[in-house]
Motif scaffolding. Structure first.
Motif, PDB file in Angstrom:
ATOM      1  N   SER A   1       0.832  -1.222   0.000  1.00 29.27           N
ATOM      2  CA  SER A   1       0.000   0.000   0.000  1.00 29.27           C
ATOM      3  C   SER A   1       0.855   1.256   0.000  1.00 29.27           C
ATOM      4  CB  SER A   1      -0.963   0.009   1.195  1.00 29.27           C
ATOM      5  OG  SER A   1      -1.804  -1.107   1.161  1.00 29.27           O
ATOM      6  N   ILE A   2       1.767   1.359  -0.925  1.00 28.19           N
ATOM      7  CA  ILE A   2       2.707   2.481  -1.007  1.00 28.19           C
ATOM      8  C   ILE A   2       1.978   3.732  -1.482  1.00 28.19           C
ATOM      9  CG2 ILE A   2       4.808   3.311  -2.131  1.00 28.19           C
ATOM     10  CD1 ILE A   2       5.635   0.304  -2.318  1.00 28.19           C
ATOM     11  N   SER A   3       2.046   4.795  -0.689  1.00 30.01           N
ATOM     12  CA  SER A   3       1.296   6.014  -1.015  1.00 30.01           C
ATOM     13  C   SER A   3       1.856   6.742  -2.236  1.00 30.01           C
ATOM     14  CB  SER A   3       1.261   6.961   0.190  1.00 30.01           C
ATOM     15  OG  SER A   3       2.569   7.376   0.526  1.00 30.01           O
ATOM     16  N   GLY A   4       3.117   6.554  -2.555  1.00 34.09           N
ATOM     17  CA  GLY A   4       3.716   7.225  -3.705  1.00 34.09           C
ATOM     18  C   GLY A   4       3.914   6.326  -4.920  1.00 34.09           C
ATOM     19  N   ALA A   5       3.319   5.145  -4.913  1.00 34.11           N
ATOM     20  CA  ALA A   5       3.489   4.204  -6.029  1.00 34.11           C
ATOM     21  C   ALA A   5       2.835   4.761  -7.294  1.00 34.11           C
ATOM     22  CB  ALA A   5       2.896   2.847  -5.685  1.00 34.11           C
ATOM     23  N   ASN A   6       3.497   4.511  -8.429  1.00 34.86           N
ATOM     24  CA  ASN A   6       2.926   4.944  -9.706  1.00 34.86           C
ATOM     25  C   ASN A   6       2.926   3.823 -10.746  1.00 34.86           C
ATOM     26  OD1 ASN A   6       5.636   4.855 -10.367  1.00 34.86           O
ATOM     27  ND2 ASN A   6       5.824   7.041 -10.789  1.00 34.86           N
ATOM     28  N   SER A   7       3.278   2.603 -10.312  1.00 40.55           N
ATOM     29  CA  SER A   7       3.325   1.496 -11.255  1.00 40.55           C
ATOM     30  C   SER A   7       3.180   0.160 -10.539  1.00 40.55           C
ATOM     31  CB  SER A   7       4.654   1.505 -12.015  1.00 40.55           C
ATOM     32  OG  SER A   7       4.691   0.446 -12.934  1.00 40.55           O
ATOM     33  N   TYR A   8       2.709  -0.837 -11.297  1.00 41.42           N
ATOM     34  CA  TYR A   8       2.630  -2.203 -10.784  1.00 41.42           C
ATOM     35  C   TYR A   8       3.883  -3.008 -11.115  1.00 41.42           C
ATOM     36  CZ  TYR A   8      -2.297  -1.281  -9.867  1.00 41.42           C
ATOM     37  OH  TYR A   8      -3.466  -0.755  -9.378  1.00 41.42           O
ATOM     38  N   ILE A   9       4.714  -2.506 -12.046  1.00 45.23           N
ATOM     39  CA  ILE A   9       5.937  -3.203 -12.458  1.00 45.23           C
ATOM     40  C   ILE A   9       7.015  -2.179 -12.787  1.00 45.23           C
ATOM     41  CG2 ILE A   9       4.790  -5.276 -13.357  1.00 45.23           C
ATOM     42  CD1 ILE A   9       5.043  -4.054 -16.184  1.00 45.23           C
ATOM     43  N   ASP A  10       8.256  -2.647 -12.900  1.00 42.98           N
ATOM     44  CA  ASP A  10       9.338  -1.787 -13.384  1.00 42.98           C
ATOM     45  C   ASP A  10       9.720  -2.228 -14.801  1.00 42.98           C
ATOM     46  OD1 ASP A  10      11.016  -4.030 -13.119  1.00 42.98           O
ATOM     47  OD2 ASP A  10      11.785  -3.369 -11.189  1.00 42.98           O
ATOM     48  N   SER A  11      10.680  -1.563 -15.389  1.00 42.67           N
ATOM     49  CA  SER A  11      11.082  -1.864 -16.771  1.00 42.67           C
ATOM     50  C   SER A  11      11.619  -3.276 -16.941  1.00 42.67           C
ATOM     51  CB  SER A  11      12.133  -0.856 -17.255  1.00 42.67           C
ATOM     52  OG  SER A  11      11.565   0.416 -17.358  1.00 42.67           O
TER      53      SER A  11
ATOM     54  N   THR B   1      -6.590   3.463   2.661  1.00 36.06           N
ATOM     55  CA  THR B   1      -7.086   4.745   2.142  1.00 36.06           C
ATOM     56  C   THR B   1      -5.949   5.625   1.643  1.00 36.06           C
ATOM     57  OG1 THR B   1      -7.034   5.730   4.350  1.00 36.06           O
ATOM     58  CG2 THR B   1      -9.127   4.744   3.625  1.00 36.06           C
ATOM     59  N   THR B   2      -4.712   5.256   1.966  1.00 30.61           N
ATOM     60  CA  THR B   2      -3.572   6.079   1.549  1.00 30.61           C
ATOM     61  C   THR B   2      -2.823   5.528   0.348  1.00 30.61           C
ATOM     62  OG1 THR B   2      -2.113   4.954   3.115  1.00 30.61           O
ATOM     63  CG2 THR B   2      -3.228   6.953   3.895  1.00 30.61           C
ATOM     64  N   GLN B   3      -3.190   4.332  -0.131  1.00 29.13           N
ATOM     65  CA  GLN B   3      -2.477   3.766  -1.279  1.00 29.13           C
ATOM     66  C   GLN B   3      -2.807   4.564  -2.530  1.00 29.13           C
ATOM     67  OE1 GLN B   3      -4.481  -0.092  -0.773  1.00 29.13           O
ATOM     68  NE2 GLN B   3      -4.931  -0.061  -2.981  1.00 29.13           N
ATOM     69  N   ALA B   4      -1.819   4.670  -3.410  1.00 26.59           N
ATOM     70  CA  ALA B   4      -1.970   5.478  -4.613  1.00 26.59           C
ATOM     71  C   ALA B   4      -2.681   4.742  -5.746  1.00 26.59           C
ATOM     72  CB  ALA B   4      -0.591   5.935  -5.091  1.00 26.59           C
ATOM     73  N   LEU B   5      -2.594   3.432  -5.768  1.00 20.37           N
ATOM     74  CA  LEU B   5      -3.113   2.647  -6.891  1.00 20.37           C
ATOM     75  C   LEU B   5      -4.251   1.724  -6.453  1.00 20.37           C
ATOM     76  CD1 LEU B   5       0.323   1.721  -8.506  1.00 20.37           C
ATOM     77  CD2 LEU B   5      -1.223   3.606  -9.117  1.00 20.37           C
ATOM     78  N   GLY B   6      -4.838   1.045  -7.420  1.00 16.93           N
ATOM     79  CA  GLY B   6      -5.957   0.161  -7.149  1.00 16.93           C
ATOM     80  C   GLY B   6      -5.600  -1.100  -6.375  1.00 16.93           C
ATOM     81  N   TRP B   7      -4.381  -1.555  -6.502  1.00 18.29           N
ATOM     82  CA  TRP B   7      -3.906  -2.721  -5.755  1.00 18.29           C
ATOM     83  C   TRP B   7      -2.888  -2.282  -4.749  1.00 18.29           C
ATOM     84  CZ3 TRP B   7      -5.827  -7.594  -5.851  1.00 18.29           C
ATOM     85  CH2 TRP B   7      -6.755  -7.871  -6.872  1.00 18.29           C
ATOM     86  N   PRO B   8      -2.801  -2.968  -3.593  1.00 13.97           N
ATOM     87  CA  PRO B   8      -3.437  -4.204  -3.172  1.00 13.97           C
ATOM     88  C   PRO B   8      -4.907  -3.998  -2.773  1.00 13.97           C
ATOM     89  CG  PRO B   8      -2.056  -3.384  -1.411  1.00 13.97           C
ATOM     90  CD  PRO B   8      -1.864  -2.471  -2.589  1.00 13.97           C
ATOM     91  N   ARG B   9      -5.634  -5.128  -2.679  1.00 10.47           N
ATOM     92  CA  ARG B   9      -7.063  -5.095  -2.388  1.00 10.47           C
ATOM     93  C   ARG B   9      -7.422  -6.116  -1.312  1.00 10.47           C
ATOM     94  NH1 ARG B   9      -9.248  -1.513  -5.426  1.00 10.47           N
ATOM     95  NH2 ARG B   9     -11.395  -2.222  -5.264  1.00 10.47           N
TER      96      ARG B   9
ATOM     97  N   LEU C   1      -1.804   3.578 -14.827  1.00 10.55           N
ATOM     98  CA  LEU C   1      -2.908   4.529 -14.654  1.00 10.55           C
ATOM     99  C   LEU C   1      -4.074   4.170 -15.572  1.00 10.55           C
ATOM    100  CD1 LEU C   1      -0.829   7.823 -14.366  1.00 10.55           C
ATOM    101  CD2 LEU C   1      -1.768   6.405 -12.523  1.00 10.55           C
ATOM    102  N   TRP C   2      -3.762   3.717 -16.793  1.00  9.56           N
ATOM    103  CA  TRP C   2      -4.797   3.304 -17.737  1.00  9.56           C
ATOM    104  C   TRP C   2      -5.616   2.153 -17.154  1.00  9.56           C
ATOM    105  CZ3 TRP C   2      -6.743  -0.708 -20.465  1.00  9.56           C
ATOM    106  CH2 TRP C   2      -7.439  -0.424 -21.630  1.00  9.56           C
ATOM    107  N   LEU C   3      -4.930   1.163 -16.582  1.00  9.99           N
ATOM    108  CA  LEU C   3      -5.640   0.038 -15.968  1.00  9.99           C
ATOM    109  C   LEU C   3      -6.533   0.505 -14.832  1.00  9.99           C
ATOM    110  CD1 LEU C   3      -2.874  -2.705 -15.932  1.00  9.99           C
ATOM    111  CD2 LEU C   3      -5.075  -2.847 -17.119  1.00  9.99           C
ATOM    112  N   ASP C   4      -5.996   1.331 -13.955  1.00  9.75           N
ATOM    113  CA  ASP C   4      -6.804   1.797 -12.823  1.00  9.75           C
ATOM    114  C   ASP C   4      -7.990   2.652 -13.291  1.00  9.75           C
ATOM    115  OD1 ASP C   4      -5.392   0.428 -10.907  1.00  9.75           O
ATOM    116  OD2 ASP C   4      -4.382   2.184 -10.076  1.00  9.75           O
ATOM    117  N   ASP C   5      -7.836   3.343 -14.417  1.00 11.61           N
ATOM    118  CA  ASP C   5      -8.938   4.145 -14.958  1.00 11.61           C
ATOM    119  C   ASP C   5      -9.980   3.309 -15.696  1.00 11.61           C
ATOM    120  OD1 ASP C   5      -7.825   6.490 -14.016  1.00 11.61           O
ATOM    121  OD2 ASP C   5      -6.977   7.092 -15.950  1.00 11.61           O
ATOM    122  N   HIS C   6      -9.576   2.189 -16.283  1.00 13.76           N
ATOM    123  CA  HIS C   6     -10.466   1.429 -17.160  1.00 13.76           C
ATOM    124  C   HIS C   6     -10.962   0.096 -16.598  1.00 13.76           C
ATOM    125  CE1 HIS C   6      -8.752   4.225 -20.092  1.00 13.76           C
ATOM    126  NE2 HIS C   6      -9.854   4.017 -20.774  1.00 13.76           N
TER     127      HIS C   6
END
Length: 167
Positions: free
Chosen positions: A12-22, A71-79, A56-61
């Protein structure tokens, strides 16, 4: 300006912006039967931008199953209370492999998609640039294969609550 990818690990990283790296994207995409010439030619910063955009596309779609863990996680996962395609509980301290795979696939999709999917087009006339769609046709913003990748974990596109627009 370079981009920093902060991967959500399931903590539940509040500053996360991705589910994977390169590196994870490269490894996932290497196993797919796709044309990866364009992806392989990207520099690290551009790959990072596509990976973040895909997340971001996944979380939007996608309407994810279960509820956000924090409540502080940046992305849709974890759930919490999420279930996989076999209806087994998904641990609330991970990002499922299907979500990571979908992120890599969507990154490549965003890179290579020129929106040339012509399904539903009844007529195309180039002298006046006219496109006429079949009666009642609706094109989801989500690629059709995404529902199979994420089956059980979430519903992409218009599958929950959306309706086609009729003029």
């Amino acid at each position: 300006m370079s981009v920093t990818v902060t991967v959500e690990t399931g903590a539940s990283i509040s500053g996360a912006n991705s589910y994977i790296d390169s590196a994870q994207a490269d490894a996932i995409l290497a196993l797919e039967p796709l044309d990866l010439c364009a992806w392989k030619s990207l520099d690290a910063d551009t790959k990072a931008r596509f990976i973040i955009a895909a997340t971001l596309w996944l979380d939007d779609h996608v309407t994810w199953s279960g509820k956000s863990k924090s409540t502080t996680q940046a992305l849709g996962w974890p759930r919490k209370n999420a279930r996989d395609r076999e209806r087994r509980p998904v641990a609330d301290n991970i990002v499922p492999s299907q979500v990571r795979r979908a992120t890599a696939l969507i990154a490549n999709y965003l890179l290579s998609n020129d929106d040339a999917d012509q399904a539903g087009i009844r007529r195309f006339r180039s002298d006046t640039f006219e496109i006429e769609y079949q009666q009642g046709w609706y094109k989801s913003p989500c690629p059709s294969w995404l529902k199979f990748v994420l089956f059980g974990l979430g519903s992409p596109g218009n599958e929950l609550g959306s309706k086609k627009i009729v003029h």
